[in-house]
Design an enzyme around this catalytic site. Structure first.
Site, PDB file in Angstrom:
ATOM      1  CE  LYS A  86      41.514  43.563  40.546  1.00 17.06           C
ATOM      2  NZ  LYS A  86      41.360  43.119  39.148  1.00 17.06           N
ATOM      3  CD  GLU A 108      48.181  48.590  45.666  1.00 17.63           C
ATOM      4  OE1 GLU A 108      47.694  47.659  45.008  1.00 17.63           O
ATOM      5  OE2 GLU A 108      48.279  48.576  46.893  1.00 17.63           O
ATOM      6  CB  SER A 375      37.825  37.015  36.882  1.00 19.32           C
ATOM      7  OG  SER A 375      38.502  37.385  35.688  1.00 19.32           O
TER       8      SER A 375
HETATM    9  C1  LIG Z   1      42.215  42.364  38.438  1.00 17.91           C
HETATM   10  C2  LIG Z   1      41.584  41.325  37.613  1.00 17.91           C
HETATM   11  C3  LIG Z   1      42.160  40.044  37.454  1.00 17.91           C
HETATM   12  C4  LIG Z   1      43.490  39.666  38.010  1.00 17.91           C
HETATM   13  O1  LIG Z   1      43.599  39.673  39.406  1.00 17.91           O
HETATM   14  P1  LIG Z   1      43.645  38.339  40.254  1.00 17.91           P
HETATM   15  O2  LIG Z   1      43.998  38.810  41.625  1.00 17.91           O
HETATM   16  O3  LIG Z   1      44.679  37.448  39.662  1.00 17.91           O
HETATM   17  O4  LIG Z   1      42.297  37.727  40.202  1.00 17.91           O
HETATM   18  C5  LIG Z   1      41.469  39.102  36.717  1.00 17.91           C
HETATM   19  N1  LIG Z   1      40.292  39.394  36.138  1.00 17.91           N
HETATM   20  C6  LIG Z   1      39.707  40.607  36.253  1.00 17.91           C
HETATM   21  C7  LIG Z   1      38.413  40.854  35.586  1.00 17.91           C
HETATM   22  C8  LIG Z   1      40.330  41.617  36.989  1.00 17.91           C
HETATM   23  O5  LIG Z   1      39.752  42.812  37.100  1.00 17.91           O
END
Ligand SMILES: *Cc1c(COP(=O)(O)O)cnc(C)c1O
Length: 418
Positions: A86, A108, A375
């Site tokens: 993010k 938000e 992610s």
């Molecule tokens: C917020 C988040 C997601 C989901 O958001 P996407 O916009 O679909 O990437 C996935 N993995 C992590 C670690 C997150 O913090």
């Protein structure tokens, strides 16, 4: 790539008249920034020194050998500053806003991860930061609220409606309509009205670009990329440089929650999400029988969302992306597997992609490569995973922490009394 703000039938700018001006202004500034060498240079330095890029591509050697199929590699976005992908988007948009002359950022957040990344980016760039958060989420997500405040952000608890994410989005839009002359609204996933889906994908595509370079350098025979999908930003950023390469399967994993049935999961594209217009854009959403946005459920807060970014919906309809899902239990098992085998604790969101890779690898050849986008890292999930993995010990720990605090208060008060 589109410049109309539409991806097939999805996307667009379905907003009140008052918000057209800031959106048009943002679109122009974003397009200009991509050719602005000063902006690109500053972004490059932030990526290197603040986020910690490039993130590694790690060979999951033990897991691959145990499964005896394709070789699994992990793109470790979880090693980025603030613990997830993010920050890539938050820093880029905050820098763009600063170049546009904005002094204030609003955002938000639901679980707080996007708020956290935004607060850190604003602190770094010297921008005022206000994060809207449903009152219920504020109560549930205190560790993230504390961190946002430490970064100097103001967290505003939203008390209207269901007091969760969708009410926080409404409040942020209301704020922006009144404040856009000095304020940028920093949206955290590849969704919302144009130009956000294009912009967020572009800023997240650094992930896929690095993967492409890293896999070419190592001559990997990449056959599949796997990512989890909430709004879709980590997935589309990871997939983007591979969209035209049809020899690579692109697999998007949704939250299977506790199983089938309305309200038990957040399975949209792999389920029966319907076209709709919500929060300023057209896409597919889980809707209940009277057309309202449906309830969702997942062990991972980041995937617990009823809609999906418009480009992902379009790529799903066109069958370029394959959508599947993982159950909460499979996700917890995947967290354990990768932690023990590879020394990495996946975020619960990312473990959805990990779980799919564990299913997929044995069906493929040992010369094939699967790359999983991790992610985020799982430190943030300790309040969710510990009650499952070690329920009794965790309860005892929380009780003793509370006692310690209360004792501490007594000591403090007795000092004051003297
Ligand atoms: C917020 C988040 C997601 C989901 O958001 P996407 O916009 O679909 O990437 C996935 N993995 C992590 C670690 C997150 O913090």
């Amino acid at each position: 790539m589109t410049t109309t703000g539409f991806f097939g039938a999805f996307g667009g700018k379905y907003v009140a008249e008052i918000l057209r001006r800031p959106l048009d202004e943002l679109e122009e500034a974003f397009n200009a920034s991509l050719k602005d060498t000063n902006f690109l240079f500053d972004l490059e330095i932030l990526r290197r020194d603040f986020i910690g890029r490039p993130t590694p591509l790690l060979y999951a050697e033990k897991t691959s050998k145990d499964l005896g199929g394709a070789q699994i590699y992990i793109k470790a976005e979880g090693l980025a500053h603030t613990g997830a992908h993010k920050i890539n988007n938050a820093v880029s948009q905050a820098l763009l806003a600063k170049k546009m002359g904005k002094t204030r950022i609003i955002a938000e957040t639901g679980a707080g991860q996007h708020g956290l990344a935004t607060a850190a980016a604003c602190a770094r760039l010297g921008l005022e930061c206000v994060v809207y958060m449903g009152e219920i989420d504020v109560r549930r997500q205190q560790p993230n609220v504390a961190a946002m405040e430490l970064y100097g952000a103001e967290v505003r608890a939203v008390t209207s409606g269901s007091r969760t994410l969708k009410d926080a989005i409404n409040e942020a839009m209301r704020d922006w309509a009144a404040s856009f002359s000095n304020t940028h609204y920093l949206i955290g996933s590849a969704l919302g009205p144009a130009p956000f889906p294009d912009m967020v994908r572009t800023f997240q595509s650094i992930v896929g670009k690095e993967v492409k370079k890293q896999s070419q350098e190592r001559k990997l025979n990449v056959k599949a990329l796997v990512a989890c999908v909430g709004g879709g930003s980590n997935a589309i950023g990871f997939f983007e440089p591979f969209l035209d390469d049809k020899s690579v399967r692109l697999i998007a994993v949704e939250a299977g929650g506790v199983g089938e049935g309305r309200g038990n999961n957040a399975v949209r594209m792999a389920g029966d999400a319907q076209p709709g217009i919500v929060h300023g854009y057209k896409s597919r959403f889980l809707l209940d029988s009277d057309g309202q946005v449906g309830q969702t459920r997942s062990i991972s807060a980041g995937l617990d969302y009823a809609g999906i970014g418009p480009q992902l919906a379009d790529l799903g309809d066109k069958k370029r992306l394959e959508f599947t899902s993982a159950l909460d239990d499979e996700v917890l098992d995947a967290v354990k597997t990768f932690a023990r085998n590879e020394g990495l604790i996946f975020a619960l969101e990312s473990a959805h992609a990990g779980a799919e890779a564990l299913k997929l690898a044995p069906t493929m050849n040992s010369s094939d490569v699967i790359i999983v986008n991790m992610s985020g890292r799982g430190d943030k999930d300790i309040f969710i995973t510990s009650p499952v993995f070690r329920p009794d010990e965790w309860k005892t720990f929380l009780k003793s922490e509370l006692e310690r605090l209360e004792e501490g208060t007594e000591i403090h008060q007795s000092k004051i009394m003297k």
